[in-house]
Scaffold this motif. Structure first.
Motif, PDB file in Angstrom:
ATOM      1  N   GLU A 436      21.384   4.367 -29.654  1.00 15.20           N
ATOM      2  CA  GLU A 436      22.614   4.115 -28.893  1.00 15.20           C
ATOM      3  C   GLU A 436      22.601   2.708 -28.311  1.00 15.20           C
ATOM      4  O   GLU A 436      23.584   1.961 -28.426  1.00 15.20           O
ATOM      5  N   ASP A 437      21.491   2.321 -27.696  1.00 15.07           N
ATOM      6  CA  ASP A 437      21.397   1.006 -27.067  1.00 15.07           C
ATOM      7  C   ASP A 437      21.505  -0.121 -28.092  1.00 15.07           C
ATOM      8  O   ASP A 437      22.186  -1.132 -27.856  1.00 15.07           O
ATOM      9  N   ALA A 438      20.823   0.046 -29.226  1.00 13.55           N
ATOM     10  CA  ALA A 438      20.853  -1.002 -30.250  1.00 13.55           C
ATOM     11  C   ALA A 438      22.252  -1.164 -30.825  1.00 13.55           C
ATOM     12  O   ALA A 438      22.734  -2.294 -31.024  1.00 13.55           O
ATOM     13  N   ASP A 439      22.924  -0.053 -31.074  1.00 10.62           N
ATOM     14  CA  ASP A 439      24.287  -0.116 -31.609  1.00 10.62           C
ATOM     15  C   ASP A 439      25.231  -0.763 -30.600  1.00 10.62           C
ATOM     16  O   ASP A 439      26.061  -1.619 -30.960  1.00 10.62           O
ATOM     17  N   ALA A 440      25.106  -0.375 -29.333  1.00 10.79           N
ATOM     18  CA  ALA A 440      25.981  -0.918 -28.298  1.00 10.79           C
ATOM     19  C   ALA A 440      25.722  -2.409 -28.083  1.00 10.79           C
ATOM     20  O   ALA A 440      26.663  -3.198 -27.902  1.00 10.79           O
ATOM     21  N   ASP A 442      24.523  -4.538 -30.293  1.00  9.88           N
ATOM     22  CA  ASP A 442      25.057  -5.230 -31.465  1.00  9.88           C
ATOM     23  C   ASP A 442      26.562  -5.452 -31.324  1.00  9.88           C
ATOM     24  O   ASP A 442      27.084  -6.531 -31.659  1.00  9.88           O
ATOM     25  N   VAL A 443      27.267  -4.443 -30.819  1.00 11.86           N
ATOM     26  CA  VAL A 443      28.708  -4.567 -30.583  1.00 11.86           C
ATOM     27  C   VAL A 443      29.002  -5.681 -29.584  1.00 11.86           C
ATOM     28  O   VAL A 443      29.871  -6.530 -29.803  1.00 11.86           O
ATOM     29  N   GLN A 444      28.254  -5.702 -28.478  1.00 12.94           N
ATOM     30  CA  GLN A 444      28.498  -6.710 -27.444  1.00 12.94           C
ATOM     31  C   GLN A 444      28.193  -8.120 -27.954  1.00 12.94           C
ATOM     32  O   GLN A 444      28.911  -9.077 -27.618  1.00 12.94           O
ATOM     33  N   LEU A 445      27.167  -8.264 -28.761  1.00  5.76           N
ATOM     34  CA  LEU A 445      26.835  -9.579 -29.314  1.00  5.76           C
ATOM     35  C   LEU A 445      27.945 -10.073 -30.236  1.00  5.76           C
ATOM     36  O   LEU A 445      28.292 -11.263 -30.223  1.00  5.76           O
ATOM     37  N   LYS A 446      28.491  -9.188 -31.014  1.00  2.00           N
ATOM     38  CA  LYS A 446      29.567  -9.573 -31.926  1.00  2.00           C
ATOM     39  C   LYS A 446      30.865  -9.880 -31.182  1.00  2.00           C
ATOM     40  O   LYS A 446      31.722 -10.619 -31.691  1.00  2.00           O
ATOM     41  N   LEU A 447      31.027  -9.324 -29.989  1.00  2.00           N
ATOM     42  CA  LEU A 447      32.249  -9.563 -29.208  1.00  2.00           C
ATOM     43  C   LEU A 447      32.208 -10.889 -28.450  1.00  2.00           C
ATOM     44  O   LEU A 447      33.249 -11.343 -27.968  1.00  2.00           O
ATOM     45  N   LYS A 448      31.039 -11.494 -28.349  1.00  2.00           N
ATOM     46  CA  LYS A 448      30.942 -12.758 -27.622  1.00  2.00           C
ATOM     47  C   LYS A 448      31.779 -13.830 -28.311  1.00  2.00           C
ATOM     48  O   LYS A 448      31.724 -13.997 -29.525  1.00  2.00           O
TER      49      LYS A 448
END
Length: 546
Positions: A436-440, A442-448
């Motif tokens: 869960e943490d890794a997926d979340a 990854d999402v936040q990094l891509k949203l930067k």
């Protein structure tokens, strides 16, 4: 009743998609849908004048129930609600839906390995509990309106209400009406209110990117084509989907994105200047990049600003003193009715329902540890077994159909949780915390660097600056991400001895026939296009360019 027991919270588009998938794609009839209002979810609750959708109707619909009879490209609330109810009846779902029943809380019972769901009958006031092996939350994000917190609002003597809780008893004819907020709901309701009110004052404090909203009505012949020409509707839906999906590229941090964003901004500026009164041009045009807030496809709002009975005040409402609304600059104006178009508690996922997982831990506390809501694939959360959140954190498409997203999540939840329990592969399916943490993350990094973090006030970001709403990719990417279960990222417990045989049986009985049908239909469509490409091209121009 066959299959594992499932409780679905909400009878909006997500809940209906869940019910359809369980019953018609996975052979599970042992489910119940609880809805606090009526069938339709947000389309039942939101009934303000002008309420409509800004995603084309042939895309804003269920993939399993395309509708050849849409009256126009962008339909309004009543037609959408009717379509949703027709879908419920067509697929035999109404007998599973209990309306006027509100879910208060749900707790994972570690003794029975079930969810105990506490409910209240809103008609009788009776509290009761129901239990199930699997729980789907389909409450949606646009469900609970923001609280009205303007100081002094309780002193207002007349009707004062949120657009999402429209007061049908309030007659606006000949009244002085204040509308507060200029997002999609505010922009939709002002033109309709202005038709009957004596005067409308619209309070706004931020620009919006307004775009032209061509809304072509479908002719009888076009509807005939949709009904009778093979794959015509599918093709139109595919073209609309690709067009909507491509908008995502304008939201990224790249030179290419900046160029296409600038082109779109110039087009919006030209439209605003050509349509709105000149005196409002400077305030209407935003100082933030396109996409930082959700675009507004103009439902006649800019033209309504020309009406002599409509004023736009570029200030917030500081406080209310009796029938008088006062702005920070000291402007005072008396009103008979106040309409708050101030949005929803998008960041407060699943409110006001309280969920308790393993060890009695509340979901809200779990999310405090991660600086905001997160879920694996926007769907599952560690410590909350056999639980799926439909339209959960970071599952919102950039400007695509939320019904499409809901269907993707529902099918993933059915494949991952329902099939595991139904086949006996596991009694408990719980995503691992690390996954869960890794997926979340990854999402936040891509949203930067995306436009959603460009500094405007929007509902994508929470108080810590974390984007808990947007999915950082195409809607088609999201489908690929959730196409198959990723059991390596889950903890499975309670496997039955012959689960593999049961899984094969279920695969052959419920899933393979539908997959084969879809493959045959796709190949037939492809063969038709290749053989009659000139006819298809002419049909394309007819459907899209008219």
């Amino acid at each position: 009743m066959s299959g594992p027991s499932v409780i679905i919270i909400g009878a909006g588009p997500s809940g209906i998609a869940a019910g359809y998938n369980l019953l018609h794609r996975h052979g599970v009839s042992n489910f119940t849908i609880f809805e606090r209002a009526d069938v339709g979810g947000t389309w039942s609750l939101n009934k303000y004048p002008g309420c409509g959708c800004d995603v084309m109707s042939h895309l804003y619909s269920f993939s399993f129930n395309l509708n050849p009879n849409w009256s126009k490209e962008l339909c309004e609330r009543d037609e959408i609600l009717q379509y949703i109810n027709d879908t419920v009846d067509k697929f035999g779902l109404r007998k599973y839906i209990h309306t006027k029943i509100e879910v208060e809380s749900a707790s994972w019972n570690e003794t029975t390995n079930q969810w105990d769901v506490n409910l209240i009958d809103l008609k009788t006031g009776v509290h009761f509990t129901r239990s199930s092996q699997i729980l789907f939350s389909c409450v949606g994000a646009i469900a609970t309106p923001k609280d009205i917190v303007t100081p002094g609002h309780e002193t207002f003597p007349g009707p004062l209400f949120h657009t999402a809780r429209w007061d049908d008893s309030a007659d606006l004819t000949g009244k002085r009406v204040a509308v507060v907020g200029n997002g999609c709901s505010g922009s939709q309701t002002v033109p309709r209110i202005a038709e009957k009110a004596a005067h409308v004052t619209h309070f706004a404090r931020s620009g919006q990117w307004y775009h032209e909203r061509p809304n072509h009505p479908y002719s009888a012949f076009q509807k005939w084509v949709f009904r009778n020409v093979p794959f015509a509707m599918r093709y139109l839906r595919y073209k609309i989907f690709n067009s909507a999906d491509s908008l995502y590229y304008s939201y990224l941090d790249s030179d290419y994105s900046a160029r296409i964003r600038e082109q779109a901004e110039e087009g919006a500026k030209a439209y605003i200047r050509a349509t709105a009164p000149k005196k409002y041009h400077d305030v209407l045009i935003p100082d933030f990049p396109l996409g930082c807030k959700r675009r507004v496809f103009d439902p006649g709002y800019l033209q309504a600003l020309h009406r002599p009975n409509v004023d736009l005040v570029w200030e917030a409402v500081d406080h209310i003193d009796g029938s008088t609304l006062v702005t920070p600059s000291g402007r005072q104006e008396d009103f008979d009715v106040v309409v708050m178009a101030t949005g929803f508690k998008v960041q407060e996922f699943l409110v006001p329902i309280r969920f308790y997982g393993v060890g009695g831990k509340e979901l809200a506390d779990h999310w405090k540890e991660t600086r905001g809501a997160q879920a694996y694939g926007g769907t599952t959360v560690h410590g909350f077994p056999n639980f799926a959140i439909i339209f959960g954190p970071n599952s919102f498409p950039a400007h695509n159909s939320v019904i499409y997203t809901a269907e993707v999540q529902v099918e993933y939840a059915c494949k991952t949780i329902v099939e595991a329990v139904a086949s006996g592969r596991a009694d408990i399916v719980d995503v691992k915390q690390a996954a869960e943490d890794a997926d979340a993350l990854d999402v936040q990094l891509k949203l930067k660097g995306t436009v959603w973090s460009a500094g405007c006030s929007n509902w994508y970001l929470n108080e810590f600056g974390r984007n808990t709403a947007s999915y950082p990719g195409l809607a088609s990417d999201y489908w690929m991400h959730l196409l198959w279960p990723h059991y390596q990222d889950y903890h499975l417990e309670g496997a039955h001895k012959f689960w593999r045989l049961r899984a094969i049986y279920r695969l052959l009985r419920y899933m393979v026939p539908k997959t084969v049908y879809q493959m045959v239909a796709t190949l037939a469509a492809l063969a038709f296009v290749l053989k009659h490409h000139s006819t298809v091209y002419s049909l394309r121009n007819f459907l899209l360019n008219r």
